[in-house]
Design a protein around this motif. Structure first.
Motif, short mmCIF file in Angstrom:
data_model
loop_
_atom_site.label_atom_id
_atom_site.label_comp_id
_atom_site.label_asym_id
_atom_site.label_seq_id
_atom_site.Cartn_x
_atom_site.Cartn_y
_atom_site.Cartn_z
N LEU A 18 1.06 -1.14 -0.19
CA LEU A 18 -0.01 -0.03 -0.09
C LEU A 18 0.88 1.32 -0.07
O LEU A 18 0.31 2.05 -0.68
N SER A 19 2.13 1.11 0.77
CA SER A 19 2.88 2.26 0.60
C SER A 19 3.53 2.71 -0.74
O SER A 19 3.64 3.70 -1.13
N ARG A 20 3.82 1.44 -1.74
CA ARG A 20 4.38 1.77 -2.79
C ARG A 20 3.24 2.30 -3.76
O ARG A 20 3.71 3.18 -4.43
N ARG A 21 2.05 1.87 -3.48
CA ARG A 21 0.95 2.38 -4.39
C ARG A 21 0.69 3.82 -3.91
O ARG A 21 0.39 4.57 -4.85
N LEU A 22 0.79 4.37 -2.74
CA LEU A 22 0.59 5.51 -2.36
C LEU A 22 1.71 6.57 -3.16
O LEU A 22 1.43 7.47 -3.57
N SER A 23 3.05 5.93 -3.10
CA SER A 23 4.04 6.81 -3.51
C SER A 23 3.74 7.08 -5.11
O SER A 23 4.21 7.94 -5.78
N ARG A 24 3.29 5.98 -5.75
CA ARG A 24 3.00 6.01 -7.08
C ARG A 24 1.75 6.77 -7.59
O ARG A 24 1.39 6.72 -8.58
N GLU A 25 1.07 7.12 -6.36
CA GLU A 25 -0.02 8.02 -6.57
C GLU A 25 -1.25 6.90 -7.22
O GLU A 25 -2.32 7.72 -7.85
N GLU A 26 -1.16 5.71 -7.06
CA GLU A 26 -2.43 4.87 -7.35
C GLU A 26 -3.36 5.03 -6.34
O GLU A 26 -4.75 4.39 -6.90
N ILE A 27 -3.48 5.30 -5.17
CA ILE A 27 -4.35 5.51 -4.14
C ILE A 27 -3.99 6.78 -3.33
O ILE A 27 -2.84 7.44 -3.39
N GLU A 28 -5.14 7.16 -2.74
CA GLU A 28 -5.09 8.57 -2.34
C GLU A 28 -4.54 8.61 -0.81
O GLU A 28 -3.92 9.32 -0.09
N PHE A 29 -4.80 7.37 -0.02
CA PHE A 29 -4.16 7.27 1.37
C PHE A 29 -4.63 5.68 1.61
O PHE A 29 -5.13 4.84 0.87
#
Length: 83
Positions: A69-80
């Motif tokens: 989830l942290s990687r997805r957040l850094s790639r802006e795939e999720i907002e939080f």
């Protein structure tokens, strides 16, 4: 220089439109993630209440571990995410 200025003005108008739409909570997408524990009890009730209050917002969430989830957040795939 004129092309660059026109591009900036257009970008500012788009940004203003997005901010207005987001603050009204009447359209758009909400993408977030959560860990397995919150996905079992906390998130379903919160998402249901949010969807009832804002039916035009498309809400999606992914259940995964905090590292993914942290990687997805850094790639802006999720907002939080909730872990």
């Amino acid at each position: 220089v004129l092309q660059h200025a026109l591009s900036l003005v257009h970008g500012a108008a788009l940004l203003s439109s997005e901010v207005t739409r987001m603050t009204k909570l009447d359209a758009g997408d909400l993408r977030f993630g959560c860990g397995p524990a919150p996905a079992m009890k906390l998130v379903p009730n919160a998402v249901a209440r949010f969807i009832n209050a804002h039916p035009k917002i498309r809400t999606t969430f992914q259940v995964d571990n905090w590292e993914t989830l942290s990687r997805r957040l850094s790639r802006e795939e999720i907002e939080f995410f909730i872990a």
